[in-house]
Design a protein around this motif. Structure first.
Motif, PDB file in Angstrom:
ATOM      1  N   VAL A 170      -2.726   4.967   8.169  1.00  0.00           N
ATOM      2  CA  VAL A 170      -1.939   3.927   8.844  1.00  0.00           C
ATOM      3  C   VAL A 170      -2.843   2.760   9.232  1.00  0.00           C
ATOM      4  CG1 VAL A 170      -0.633   3.406  10.948  1.00  0.00           C
ATOM      5  CG2 VAL A 170      -0.140   5.481   9.651  1.00  0.00           C
ATOM      6  N   ILE A 171      -4.004   3.079   9.789  1.00  0.00           N
ATOM      7  CA  ILE A 171      -4.932   2.029  10.208  1.00  0.00           C
ATOM      8  C   ILE A 171      -5.405   1.215   9.013  1.00  0.00           C
ATOM      9  CG2 ILE A 171      -7.233   1.630  11.167  1.00  0.00           C
ATOM     10  CD1 ILE A 171      -6.662   4.068  13.020  1.00  0.00           C
ATOM     11  N   LEU A 172      -5.745   1.879   7.923  1.00  0.00           N
ATOM     12  CA  LEU A 172      -6.268   1.162   6.755  1.00  0.00           C
ATOM     13  C   LEU A 172      -5.200   0.384   5.999  1.00  0.00           C
ATOM     14  CD1 LEU A 172      -8.828   3.721   5.328  1.00  0.00           C
ATOM     15  CD2 LEU A 172      -9.296   1.576   6.500  1.00  0.00           C
ATOM     16  N   LEU A 173      -3.990   0.922   5.916  1.00  0.00           N
ATOM     17  CA  LEU A 173      -2.946   0.269   5.113  1.00  0.00           C
ATOM     18  C   LEU A 173      -2.130  -0.763   5.892  1.00  0.00           C
ATOM     19  CD1 LEU A 173      -1.642   3.328   3.068  1.00  0.00           C
ATOM     20  CD2 LEU A 173      -3.207   1.520   2.332  1.00  0.00           C
ATOM     21  N   ILE A 174      -2.016  -0.596   7.198  1.00  0.00           N
ATOM     22  CA  ILE A 174      -1.216  -1.530   7.995  1.00  0.00           C
ATOM     23  C   ILE A 174      -2.092  -2.305   8.974  1.00  0.00           C
ATOM     24  CG2 ILE A 174       0.653  -1.712   9.680  1.00  0.00           C
ATOM     25  CD1 ILE A 174       1.880   0.794   8.340  1.00  0.00           C
ATOM     26  N   GLY A 175      -2.914  -1.605   9.720  1.00  0.00           N
ATOM     27  CA  GLY A 175      -3.709  -2.239  10.759  1.00  0.00           C
ATOM     28  C   GLY A 175      -4.782  -3.175  10.250  1.00  0.00           C
ATOM     29  N   LEU A 176      -5.509  -2.762   9.225  1.00  0.00           N
ATOM     30  CA  LEU A 176      -6.593  -3.604   8.713  1.00  0.00           C
ATOM     31  C   LEU A 176      -6.088  -4.911   8.099  1.00  0.00           C
ATOM     32  CD1 LEU A 176      -9.609  -3.894   8.424  1.00  0.00           C
ATOM     33  CD2 LEU A 176      -9.480  -2.621   6.303  1.00  0.00           C
ATOM     34  N   PRO A 177      -5.040  -4.901   7.257  1.00  0.00           N
ATOM     35  CA  PRO A 177      -4.525  -6.189   6.778  1.00  0.00           C
ATOM     36  C   PRO A 177      -4.023  -7.088   7.907  1.00  0.00           C
ATOM     37  CG  PRO A 177      -3.726  -4.436   5.381  1.00  0.00           C
ATOM     38  CD  PRO A 177      -4.409  -3.791   6.544  1.00  0.00           C
ATOM     39  N   ALA A 178      -3.395  -6.501   8.915  1.00  0.00           N
ATOM     40  CA  ALA A 178      -2.945  -7.305  10.059  1.00  0.00           C
ATOM     41  C   ALA A 178      -4.145  -7.899  10.794  1.00  0.00           C
ATOM     42  CB  ALA A 178      -2.108  -6.452  11.010  1.00  0.00           C
ATOM     43  N   TYR A 179      -5.211  -7.131  10.928  1.00  0.00           N
ATOM     44  CA  TYR A 179      -6.422  -7.612  11.594  1.00  0.00           C
ATOM     45  C   TYR A 179      -7.064  -8.752  10.794  1.00  0.00           C
ATOM     46  CZ  TYR A 179     -10.820  -7.482  14.139  1.00  0.00           C
ATOM     47  OH  TYR A 179     -11.903  -7.815  14.893  1.00  0.00           O
ATOM     48  N   VAL A 180      -7.038  -8.651   9.475  1.00  0.00           N
ATOM     49  CA  VAL A 180      -7.584  -9.718   8.630  1.00  0.00           C
ATOM     50  C   VAL A 180      -6.804 -11.009   8.834  1.00  0.00           C
ATOM     51  CG1 VAL A 180      -7.874 -10.454   6.235  1.00  0.00           C
ATOM     52  CG2 VAL A 180      -8.588  -8.175   6.915  1.00  0.00           C
ATOM     53  N   VAL A 181      -5.479 -10.908   8.872  1.00  0.00           N
ATOM     54  CA  VAL A 181      -4.646 -12.093   9.096  1.00  0.00           C
ATOM     55  C   VAL A 181      -4.952 -12.705  10.463  1.00  0.00           C
ATOM     56  CG1 VAL A 181      -2.263 -12.863   9.441  1.00  0.00           C
ATOM     57  CG2 VAL A 181      -2.820 -11.374   7.522  1.00  0.00           C
ATOM     58  N   ILE A 182      -5.105 -11.864  11.463  1.00  0.00           N
ATOM     59  CA  ILE A 182      -5.429 -12.363  12.806  1.00  0.00           C
ATOM     60  C   ILE A 182      -6.801 -13.028  12.817  1.00  0.00           C
ATOM     61  CG2 ILE A 182      -5.947 -11.630  15.170  1.00  0.00           C
ATOM     62  CD1 ILE A 182      -3.756  -9.465  14.768  1.00  0.00           C
ATOM     63  N   ALA A 183      -7.791 -12.425  12.147  1.00  0.00           N
ATOM     64  CA  ALA A 183      -9.138 -13.001  12.118  1.00  0.00           C
ATOM     65  C   ALA A 183      -9.143 -14.354  11.416  1.00  0.00           C
ATOM     66  CB  ALA A 183     -10.093 -12.036  11.417  1.00  0.00           C
ATOM     67  N   ARG A 199      -6.252  12.221   9.490  1.00  0.00           N
ATOM     68  CA  ARG A 199      -6.067  11.691   8.125  1.00  0.00           C
ATOM     69  C   ARG A 199      -4.871  10.747   8.066  1.00  0.00           C
ATOM     70  NH1 ARG A 199      -8.330  14.403   3.329  1.00  0.00           N
ATOM     71  NH2 ARG A 199      -6.564  13.451   2.309  1.00  0.00           N
ATOM     72  N   ARG A 200      -3.778  11.128   8.699  1.00  0.00           N
ATOM     73  CA  ARG A 200      -2.583  10.270   8.686  1.00  0.00           C
ATOM     74  C   ARG A 200      -2.835   8.960   9.425  1.00  0.00           C
ATOM     75  NH1 ARG A 200       0.665  15.393  10.013  1.00  0.00           N
ATOM     76  NH2 ARG A 200       1.156  16.156   7.934  1.00  0.00           N
ATOM     77  N   TRP A 201      -3.447   9.048  10.609  1.00  0.00           N
ATOM     78  CA  TRP A 201      -3.729   7.832  11.372  1.00  0.00           C
ATOM     79  C   TRP A 201      -4.728   6.939  10.647  1.00  0.00           C
ATOM     80  CZ3 TRP A 201      -0.880   5.494  14.564  1.00  0.00           C
ATOM     81  CH2 TRP A 201      -0.038   6.177  15.415  1.00  0.00           C
ATOM     82  N   SER A 202      -5.679   7.527   9.945  1.00  0.00           N
ATOM     83  CA  SER A 202      -6.631   6.693   9.204  1.00  0.00           C
ATOM     84  C   SER A 202      -5.922   5.926   8.092  1.00  0.00           C
ATOM     85  CB  SER A 202      -7.767   7.549   8.637  1.00  0.00           C
ATOM     86  OG  SER A 202      -7.301   8.450   7.672  1.00  0.00           O
ATOM     87  N   MET A 248      -7.486  14.316  24.671  1.00  0.00           N
ATOM     88  CA  MET A 248      -6.785  15.176  23.737  1.00  0.00           C
ATOM     89  C   MET A 248      -7.297  14.898  22.332  1.00  0.00           C
ATOM     90  SD  MET A 248      -2.731  15.547  23.380  1.00  0.00           S
ATOM     91  CE  MET A 248      -2.038  15.509  21.770  1.00  0.00           C
ATOM     92  N   ALA A 249      -7.791  15.918  21.677  1.00  0.00           N
ATOM     93  CA  ALA A 249      -8.354  15.765  20.345  1.00  0.00           C
ATOM     94  C   ALA A 249      -7.252  15.817  19.293  1.00  0.00           C
ATOM     95  CB  ALA A 249      -9.369  16.872  20.089  1.00  0.00           C
ATOM     96  N   LEU A 250      -7.415  14.996  18.283  1.00  0.00           N
ATOM     97  CA  LEU A 250      -6.454  14.985  17.184  1.00  0.00           C
ATOM     98  C   LEU A 250      -6.836  16.037  16.152  1.00  0.00           C
ATOM     99  CD1 LEU A 250      -6.137  11.151  16.564  1.00  0.00           C
ATOM    100  CD2 LEU A 250      -4.438  12.632  17.583  1.00  0.00           C
ATOM    101  N   SER A 251      -5.836  16.634  15.527  1.00  0.00           N
ATOM    102  CA  SER A 251      -6.116  17.596  14.461  1.00  0.00           C
ATOM    103  C   SER A 251      -6.606  16.849  13.224  1.00  0.00           C
ATOM    104  CB  SER A 251      -4.857  18.393  14.127  1.00  0.00           C
ATOM    105  OG  SER A 251      -3.895  17.553  13.498  1.00  0.00           O
ATOM    106  N   TYR A 252      -7.136  17.594  12.294  1.00  0.00           N
ATOM    107  CA  TYR A 252      -7.649  16.999  11.057  1.00  0.00           C
ATOM    108  C   TYR A 252      -6.543  16.254  10.308  1.00  0.00           C
ATOM    109  CZ  TYR A 252      -9.677  16.702   6.404  1.00  0.00           C
ATOM    110  OH  TYR A 252     -10.138  16.242   5.203  1.00  0.00           O
ATOM    111  N   LYS A 253      -5.368  16.866  10.196  1.00  0.00           N
ATOM    112  CA  LYS A 253      -4.256  16.224   9.483  1.00  0.00           C
ATOM    113  C   LYS A 253      -3.792  14.962  10.201  1.00  0.00           C
ATOM    114  CE  LYS A 253      -2.393  20.152   7.002  1.00  0.00           C
ATOM    115  NZ  LYS A 253      -1.213  20.939   6.697  1.00  0.00           N
ATOM    116  N   ALA A 254      -3.760  15.003  11.520  1.00  0.00           N
ATOM    117  CA  ALA A 254      -3.349  13.822  12.289  1.00  0.00           C
ATOM    118  C   ALA A 254      -4.365  12.694  12.105  1.00  0.00           C
ATOM    119  CB  ALA A 254      -3.209  14.181  13.759  1.00  0.00           C
TER     120      ALA A 254
END
Length: 82
Positions: A14-27, A9-12, A1-7
């Motif tokens: 979320v990934i950059l603001l929440i996921g990436l800092p969490a990944y840095v802490v884990i690393a 953008r929103r997921w990117s 299932m392909a994501l729409s352009y807006k979806a």
């Protein structure tokens, strides 16, 4: 299932603001478990982990920086010569 352009953008965001800092802490935690290896080994670990985090998410970030492909182009308004 392909994501729409807006979806994508929103997921990117979320990934950059929440996921990436969490990944840095884990690393950093994982490297800390290794009892602080030498500088070059630590650098290699961080570079490798820095590259690997994006592989599962490359489809989300693909084309996010470009204009919305589904948007209709704006019509020329008054005062615009063309």
């Amino acid at each position: 299932m392909a994501l729409s352009y807006k979806a994508r953008r929103r997921w990117s965001l979320v990934i950059l603001l929440i996921g990436l800092p969490a990944y840095v802490v884990i690393a950093v935690t994982v490297v800390d478990w290794l009892d602080r290896p030498s500088f070059w080994v630590e650098l290699l670990i961080y570079v490798t982990l820095g590259f690997l985090w994006m592989l599962p998410f490359r489809f989300v970030f693909l084309g996010v920086g470009k204009a919305d492909p589904d948007a209709t182009p704006p019509e020329d308004g008054p005062g615009r010569e063309g």
